[in-house]
Structures are given as structure tokens and as C-alpha cells.
Design a protein around this motif. Sequence first.
Motif, PDB file in Angstrom:
ATOM      1  N   ASP A  40       7.885 108.013  27.253  1.00  6.88           N
ATOM      2  CA  ASP A  40       8.299 106.203  26.304  1.00  6.88           C
ATOM      3  C   ASP A  40       8.885 106.817  25.788  1.00  6.88           C
ATOM      4  O   ASP A  40       8.526 107.309  24.798  1.00  6.88           O
ATOM      5  CB  ASP A  40       6.144 106.220  26.319  1.00  6.88           C
ATOM      6  N   ASN A  53       6.510 100.629  29.061  1.00  2.91           N
ATOM      7  CA  ASN A  53       6.905 101.573  28.957  1.00  2.91           C
ATOM      8  C   ASN A  53       7.809 102.482  29.652  1.00  2.91           C
ATOM      9  O   ASN A  53       8.319 101.502  30.305  1.00  2.91           O
ATOM     10  CB  ASN A  53       5.449 102.072  29.702  1.00  2.91           C
ATOM     11  N   GLY A  93      10.290 109.096  32.625  1.00  2.91           N
ATOM     12  CA  GLY A  93       8.863 108.667  32.528  1.00  2.91           C
ATOM     13  C   GLY A  93       8.686 108.967  30.835  1.00  2.91           C
ATOM     14  O   GLY A  93       7.667 108.442  30.365  1.00  2.91           O
TER      15      GLY A  93
HETATM   16  C1  LIG Z   1       4.980 105.878  31.615  1.00  3.57           C
HETATM   17  O1  LIG Z   1       4.714 106.135  32.503  1.00  3.57           O
HETATM   18  C2  LIG Z   1       4.560 107.196  33.207  1.00  3.57           C
HETATM   19  C3  LIG Z   1       5.239 107.250  34.505  1.00  3.57           C
HETATM   20  O2  LIG Z   1       6.467 106.269  34.434  1.00  3.57           O
HETATM   21  C4  LIG Z   1       3.396 108.273  32.790  1.00  3.57           C
HETATM   22  O3  LIG Z   1       3.444 109.439  32.930  1.00  3.57           O
HETATM   23  C5  LIG Z   1       3.507 108.015  31.239  1.00  3.57           C
HETATM   24  O4  LIG Z   1       2.047 109.109  30.839  1.00  3.57           O
HETATM   25  C6  LIG Z   1       3.612 106.661  29.966  1.00  3.57           C
HETATM   26  N1  LIG Z   1       3.371 106.846  29.252  1.00  3.57           N
HETATM   27  C7  LIG Z   1       2.703 106.375  28.576  1.00  3.57           C
HETATM   28  C8  LIG Z   1       2.653 106.562  26.590  1.00  3.57           C
HETATM   29  O5  LIG Z   1       1.517 105.190  28.409  1.00  3.57           O
END
Ligand SMILES: *[C@@H]1O[C@H](CO)[C@@H](O)[C@H](O)[C@H]1NC(C)=O
Length: 274
Positions: free
Chosen positions: A193, A201, A191
Motif C-alpha cells: 500500500d 490500498n 499489494g
Molecule cells: C493491501 O492489500 C494487500 C493484498 O492485495 C494485503 O496483502 C495488504 O496487507 C494490504 N495492506 C493494508 C495496509 O491493508
Amino acid sequence: MPSGQPVFPRRVPDAYIAMRGLVVASLLILLVGGTDAFRICAFNAHRLTLTKILARCDIMVLQEVVDSSQNTVLFLLQKLQRSDKTQVLNFYQYNDTEDIFAREPFVAQFTLPSKILPSVVLVPLHTTPKDVEKELNALYDVFLDVSQRWQNENVILLGDFNADCASLAKKRLNSLLLRTKAGFHWVIPDGEDTTVRASTNCTYDRIVMHGQGCQKLLKAAATFDFPRRFQLTEEEALRVSDHYPVEVELNKAAQGIPPHCLSTLLLLSLSQLG
Ligand SMILES: *[C@@H]1O[C@H](CO)[C@@H](O)[C@H](O)[C@H]1NC(C)=O
Ligand SMILES: *[C@@H]1O[C@H](CO)[C@@H](O)[C@H](O)[C@H]1NC(C)=O
């Protein structure tokens, strides 16, 4: 090279650089403000233009560097000061007899300024997207090979594993040997990124730690959001890389350990030079 002949970008092999760098004055702030921790990083860095990213790290695993001059890494070593915190003890390239890896892991053992953990093994991997599961399962064999050979169970496996999104479904991820066998800690969590693009992501880049010494010294693990830290636009950042570096900080616990003699370390996996 005769003039007029095109110069093709050339892939330099994954490299380790151990350093304590002072590249530019602004970097001093980072280092002076820094803690006593020992930082190990892995970076799928397209270009090595932003040396202050590298200088944050005591050991840096570099992957995917495109080097049209073929001298970038050597130039970089000249710019960065030498490390007084670590030395290479030994290294080898994994003998991939079944030809599973696109890039055979280049394994190395480093000293650490710690009584609790005097040395640690690094196992880098940059998987090829179509074979992620196969390569990551074979990485368990590399772990067995190296931990037996050097009698050291303190191993850090790290790099661009492509271990997410279209390259590896969650279910497959959770059935990897490095997940189902006991004792492996995926310190860059699912999760997180690790990609620069706002539109993606994915947790491609990973650090997996094994061993009690590693566990004891583990202080923090994170991605390094260099675009935010250095106030770059997405476009500017993408010129450096489409990945963030991933980093792990180890507590130094250095009391009583004399400084190692100065050494600059650059290990290239020679078989990949061609
Ligand atoms: C990426 O996805 C995760 C869930 O899989 C989430 O918790 C996280 O905030 C997201 N990060 C961004 C930078 O969008
Ligand atoms: C790799 O393993 C094969 C099969 O065991 C062996 O024949 C070969 O000599 C090994 N290569 C190296 C570089 O150790």
C-alpha cells in the motif's frame, strides 16, 4: 504582483534533489543511526512541509508539488545540506514526438559512490490516471532511448505510476512491456500500500530496476510510512501527501572512492515551467 490579486497554486515541475540533509536536530538521529547505504526516493508530495522526509534520501524525485510561492524548492535546497555522495552527469527531457506522456520524463544520470556501479540513470514518471497503460508502455521506449544514448543499462524507473486499483487492472499490469521484457525488477511489490488513507490500498508508486549493477547493490526497497514514523494522524499526514514515498537502498561499497566535490543539484524540466 499587484496586491489584491489572487495567488493560484502552481504546479512546479518534477524535480530531483540530491542531498545529504541536516534540517533539524532530531534528524541527526536518523542519519547517525543510518547505515552506509545510498537511498534513492520518489515522493508524490503535495507539500514540502515535512523536510525530514526528504532529508532521508540521497536523491529524491519529487512529483505533484503545489507551490503557491513558487520558491519552495529553492528554499528547500537552502535548508538542506549539499550532497557529497552524488553528482549529476547529464540529463535531458525525453522527446515525446508522439505526445504520449502528460509529463515527459526528465531523465538524468547520477554518479554513485560505488566501484560496482559508478553511475545510475533515473527515469521518473508521473502518469495521468486515464493513460496509465499507454504511458507505462511508452516508458519502455524511454528506457531504450536513454540506455542506448548513455550506454548504461543500469536504470531505475520510479514515481507515481498509478499502477493499480481503478487506474490499472491486474491483468493489464502483467501485460506491460516493463513486466514481460526480461531484466526489469519491480522492487515495490504488488499489494504494497503506497497510499496514506486507511480507506485505500493501492500500489500506485513504484520503483523498477534494470541492470546487473543495480541488482548487485540492491539492499532494500520499501515505502516510507511517514505518518507512523512521525506519529501523525491521517488528517495531518494528508496535508503533506496522500502518498507514501517509495525508497530503494543501495549498498555503497564505497572503498577507495574519493568524496565528490560538494554540489547541490536541482534540475527542473524547463518545458513544464510554464
Ligand atoms: C493491501 O492489500 C494487500 C493484498 O492485495 C494485503 O496483502 C495488504 O496487507 C494490504 N495492506 C493494508 C495496509 O491493508
Ligand atoms: C524531437 O523529435 C522530432 C522528430 O524527430 C524533431 O523534429 C525535434 O527536433 C526533436 N526535438 C528535440 C528537442 O530534440
